[in-house]
Design a protein around this motif. Structure first.
Motif, mmCIF file in Angstrom:
data_model
loop_
_atom_site.group_PDB
_atom_site.id
_atom_site.type_symbol
_atom_site.label_atom_id
_atom_site.label_comp_id
_atom_site.label_asym_id
_atom_site.label_seq_id
_atom_site.Cartn_x
_atom_site.Cartn_y
_atom_site.Cartn_z
ATOM 1 N N GLY A 28 0.793 -1.222 0.000
ATOM 2 C CA GLY A 28 0.000 0.000 0.000
ATOM 3 C C GLY A 28 0.824 1.270 0.000
ATOM 4 N N THR A 29 2.174 1.142 0.064
ATOM 5 C CA THR A 29 3.035 2.329 0.032
ATOM 6 C C THR A 29 3.660 2.468 -1.350
ATOM 7 O OG1 THR A 29 4.968 1.086 0.807
ATOM 8 C CG2 THR A 29 3.561 2.105 2.472
ATOM 9 N N ARG A 30 4.149 3.665 -1.646
ATOM 10 C CA ARG A 30 4.803 3.911 -2.925
ATOM 11 C C ARG A 30 6.306 3.646 -2.810
ATOM 12 N NH1 ARG A 30 2.303 5.512 -7.074
ATOM 13 N NH2 ARG A 30 0.105 6.101 -6.875
ATOM 14 N N ILE A 31 6.853 3.059 -3.858
ATOM 15 C CA ILE A 31 8.282 2.799 -3.907
ATOM 16 C C ILE A 31 8.855 3.504 -5.126
ATOM 17 C CG2 ILE A 31 8.166 0.614 -2.670
ATOM 18 C CD1 ILE A 31 8.313 -0.845 -5.326
ATOM 19 N N SER A 32 10.140 3.821 -5.056
ATOM 20 C CA SER A 32 10.800 4.530 -6.142
ATOM 21 C C SER A 32 11.990 3.723 -6.632
ATOM 22 C CB SER A 32 11.257 5.913 -5.670
ATOM 23 O OG SER A 32 12.115 5.796 -4.541
ATOM 24 N N LEU A 33 12.476 4.054 -7.819
ATOM 25 C CA LEU A 33 13.652 3.393 -8.367
ATOM 26 C C LEU A 33 14.837 3.554 -7.427
ATOM 27 C CD1 LEU A 33 13.462 4.448 -12.129
ATOM 28 C CD2 LEU A 33 13.183 2.140 -11.226
ATOM 29 N N VAL A 53 11.757 -0.972 -10.141
ATOM 30 C CA VAL A 53 10.519 -0.390 -10.655
ATOM 31 C C VAL A 53 10.043 0.673 -9.675
ATOM 32 C CG1 VAL A 53 9.894 -2.532 -11.822
ATOM 33 C CG2 VAL A 53 9.060 -2.112 -9.504
ATOM 34 N N GLU A 54 9.047 1.440 -10.088
ATOM 35 C CA GLU A 54 8.457 2.431 -9.192
ATOM 36 C C GLU A 54 6.952 2.413 -9.332
ATOM 37 O OE1 GLU A 54 10.005 6.245 -10.128
ATOM 38 O OE2 GLU A 54 9.480 6.156 -12.251
ATOM 39 N N GLY A 55 6.291 2.809 -8.251
ATOM 40 C CA GLY A 55 4.833 2.826 -8.247
ATOM 41 C C GLY A 55 4.281 2.376 -6.911
ATOM 42 N N LEU A 56 3.035 1.973 -6.911
ATOM 43 C CA LEU A 56 2.355 1.539 -5.693
ATOM 44 C C LEU A 56 2.618 0.063 -5.449
ATOM 45 C CD1 LEU A 56 0.263 2.357 -3.448
ATOM 46 C CD2 LEU A 56 -1.485 1.415 -4.977
ATOM 47 N N LEU A 57 3.120 -0.264 -4.250
ATOM 48 C CA LEU A 57 3.311 -1.666 -3.882
ATOM 49 C C LEU A 57 1.936 -2.233 -3.557
ATOM 50 C CD1 LEU A 57 5.358 -3.940 -3.427
ATOM 51 C CD2 LEU A 57 5.612 -3.155 -1.078
ATOM 52 N N ARG A 58 1.283 -2.740 -4.591
ATOM 53 C CA ARG A 58 -0.131 -3.119 -4.503
ATOM 54 C C ARG A 58 -0.350 -4.416 -3.722
ATOM 55 N NH1 ARG A 58 -4.423 -2.360 -8.280
ATOM 56 N NH2 ARG A 58 -6.252 -3.475 -7.498
ATOM 57 N N ARG A 59 0.523 -5.416 -3.961
ATOM 58 C CA ARG A 59 0.294 -6.712 -3.314
ATOM 59 C C ARG A 59 1.617 -7.390 -2.988
ATOM 60 N NH1 ARG A 59 -3.511 -10.838 -4.328
ATOM 61 N NH2 ARG A 59 -4.943 -9.173 -4.966
ATOM 62 N N ALA A 66 9.832 -16.386 4.342
ATOM 63 C CA ALA A 66 9.612 -17.493 3.416
ATOM 64 C C ALA A 66 10.773 -17.613 2.443
ATOM 65 C CB ALA A 66 8.307 -17.298 2.663
ATOM 66 N N THR A 67 10.974 -18.824 1.932
ATOM 67 C CA THR A 67 11.985 -19.088 0.917
ATOM 68 C C THR A 67 11.303 -19.269 -0.427
ATOM 69 O OG1 THR A 67 13.503 -20.107 2.501
ATOM 70 C CG2 THR A 67 13.814 -20.681 0.186
ATOM 71 N N ALA A 68 11.888 -18.700 -1.467
ATOM 72 C CA ALA A 68 11.293 -18.776 -2.797
ATOM 73 C C ALA A 68 12.389 -18.998 -3.830
ATOM 74 C CB ALA A 68 10.528 -17.492 -3.114
ATOM 75 N N PRO A 69 12.074 -19.703 -4.926
ATOM 76 C CA PRO A 69 13.082 -19.927 -5.966
ATOM 77 C C PRO A 69 13.401 -18.655 -6.724
ATOM 78 C CG PRO A 69 10.953 -20.800 -6.656
ATOM 79 C CD PRO A 69 10.794 -20.381 -5.231
ATOM 80 N N VAL A 70 14.562 -18.646 -7.348
ATOM 81 C CA VAL A 70 14.953 -17.525 -8.200
ATOM 82 C C VAL A 70 13.884 -17.308 -9.264
ATOM 83 C CG1 VAL A 70 16.591 -16.866 -10.008
ATOM 84 C CG2 VAL A 70 17.429 -17.746 -7.832
ATOM 85 N N GLY A 71 13.503 -16.056 -9.456
ATOM 86 C CA GLY A 71 12.495 -15.724 -10.453
ATOM 87 C C GLY A 71 11.076 -15.744 -9.938
ATOM 88 N N ALA A 72 10.856 -16.221 -8.701
ATOM 89 C CA ALA A 72 9.505 -16.272 -8.151
ATOM 90 C C ALA A 72 8.959 -14.865 -7.941
ATOM 91 C CB ALA A 72 9.483 -17.041 -6.843
ATOM 92 N N LEU A 73 7.677 -14.702 -8.148
ATOM 93 C CA LEU A 73 7.020 -13.416 -7.917
ATOM 94 C C LEU A 73 6.908 -13.166 -6.420
ATOM 95 C CD1 LEU A 73 5.499 -11.017 -9.279
ATOM 96 C CD2 LEU A 73 3.396 -12.319 -8.903
ATOM 97 N N LEU A 74 7.450 -12.041 -5.968
ATOM 98 C CA LEU A 74 7.417 -11.692 -4.550
ATOM 99 C C LEU A 74 6.373 -10.627 -4.248
ATOM 100 C CD1 LEU A 74 11.252 -11.525 -3.811
ATOM 101 C CD2 LEU A 74 9.719 -13.507 -3.649
ATOM 102 N N ALA A 75 6.159 -9.722 -5.194
ATOM 103 C CA ALA A 75 5.207 -8.635 -4.982
ATOM 104 C C ALA A 75 4.813 -8.046 -6.331
ATOM 105 C CB ALA A 75 5.810 -7.550 -4.088
ATOM 106 N N VAL A 76 3.709 -7.313 -6.311
ATOM 107 C CA VAL A 76 3.168 -6.694 -7.520
ATOM 108 C C VAL A 76 3.090 -5.190 -7.314
ATOM 109 C CG1 VAL A 76 1.135 -6.496 -9.001
ATOM 110 C CG2 VAL A 76 1.857 -8.739 -8.167
ATOM 111 N N VAL A 77 3.542 -4.446 -8.302
ATOM 112 C CA VAL A 77 3.443 -2.995 -8.300
ATOM 113 C C VAL A 77 2.409 -2.579 -9.339
ATOM 114 C CG1 VAL A 77 4.668 -0.833 -8.742
ATOM 115 C CG2 VAL A 77 5.811 -2.686 -7.510
#
Length: 373
Positions: A28-33, A53-59, A66-77
């Motif tokens: 829900g917060t904004r992130i910048s490059l 990337v920059e924009g709203l950290l939507r999800r 948690a552990t995730a493989p390389v390339g796994a989606l961690l968040a959506v902007v």
């Protein structure tokens, strides 16, 4: 309407997964490059990740811990104007991507043994193009993994070669003297074997002394120097670290020794400790390390004095030092020749290329580009 992905990064050829140690930005917060948005734990150290990337950290898709493989989606902007259904569809589209051939390193270059004069040296090469090649040289007791966060960043527009010094990493113990000049000669042999007439040399600690020695003995082979916490520029050195490294043969004492390398020791992984212990048990390694240390330290002080050599270097020189270095104090960057550019990294110890990778990579990239002319 744009939806952008934040994914598990890949550092080094062997990384297949990472642990999301912490989110530094909240849903829900904004992130910048360039903003520091998360911490990811690798096999060596926990590293801060800057946003691409920059924009709203939507999800946030993967929770911290948690552990995730390389390339796994961690968040959506994505902006709030993007329908929720499109966000869900975007997340679903990533379900099969992590661990695919693009993410798991299939086809990536592998380290190889190079016959270089009398030496068998372990080399990992990345990148290509017409720009002057860079050669990265690690420090005492280290290996190519020192440059885990560095090599790929520098290899975007040039060949970048990581070379294990003799008796380190995957290289054979072919310099029984332990002299810096002889290790420098081994790197020159490697340049010959790789067909490199002239290179940017990037050296850390002992590797910095080796790079300086090359610049002194073969200046025509050096396009520039980048020295990260280099040995040889002052008398002070932590003999506790050197002696402790040589003596440690179990996990606990080795962890205590290696913790001196970092401003934040807790960032160091248990796997790093195990890897160093395995390396020290290889045939010929303990004897070689003893010989090298004898040429590094004498009477509780550095045995090398390369300030005069540094003053005679005609190529561009960058010195980078962590202000909290507990092995070789950053004060040794004081009063260097005016032609030397000095950059100090706050809140970093003896390994700034790992503790502050993004900042160091920017400094190195700019230095190499400028030296290319």
């Amino acid at each position: 309407m744009t939806i952008q992905a934040i994914t598990m990064p890949k550092w080094g050829m062997t990384m297949t997964e990472g642990r999301l140690a912490a989110w530094l930005s909240q849903e829900g917060t904004r992130i910048s490059l360039g903003q520091e948005i998360m911490e990811v734990e690798t096999e060596k150290i926990t590293n801060v990740v800057e946003s691409q990337v920059e924009g709203l950290l939507r999800r946030v898709v993967v929770d911290q811990g948690a552990t995730a493989p390389v390339g796994a989606l961690l968040a959506v902007v994505a902006e709030m104007s993007v329908p929720e259904g499109e966000v869900e569809a975007f997340i679903a589209s990533y379900a099969g991507r992590a661990g695919s051939s693009d993410a798991d390193g299939a086809g990536d270059p592998s380290p190889r043994l190079v016959e270089a004069g009398p030496h068998r040296l372990n080399v990992l090469s990345l990148g290509g193009g017409e720009a002057t090649p860079a050669v990265l040289i690690h420090g005492f007791g280290g290996d190519g993994g020192t440059w885990l966060f560095t090599q790929d960043a520098l290899a975007q527009n040039r060949p970048v070669h990581v070379i294990d010094l003799p008796a380190h990493g995957g290289s054979a113990p072919t310099v029984p003297s332990g002299r810096v000049e002889d290790m420098a000669a081994a790197i020159i042999d490697a340049l010959d074997a790789l067909g490199i007439a002239k290179a940017h040399l990037v050296g850390h600690s002992l590797g910095g002394a080796v790079a300086l020695s090359i610049a002194a003995s073969a200046p025509d082979r050096v396009s520039s120097l980048a020295l990260v916490a280099p040995a040889g520029l002052g008398p002070e050195i932590s003999t506790d670290y050197i002696e402790g490294f040589l003596a440690a043969d179990r996990r606990k004492p080795m962890k205590e020794v290696l913790s001196k390398l970092f401003a934040e020791p807790d960032a160091m992984s248990a796997e790093m400790v195990e890897n160093v212990l395995r390396f020290k048990r290889l045939d010929g390694v303990p004897e070689s390390l003893e010989a090298i240390s004898g040429n590094l330290v004498s009477g509780g002080r550095q045995a090398l004095d390369l300030r005069a050599s540094l003053a005679q270097v005609n190529a561009p020189v960058l010195v980078v030092w962590g202000e909290k270095d507990a092995v070789i104090p950053s004060s040794q960057a004081d009063a260097l020749p005016g032609t030397v550019k000095v950059e100090r990294i706050a809140d970093a110890g003896h390994m700034p290329m790992m503790e502050a990778a993004a900042a160091v990579n920017r400094l190195l990239s700019s230095h190499l580009a400028g030296a290319d002319g």
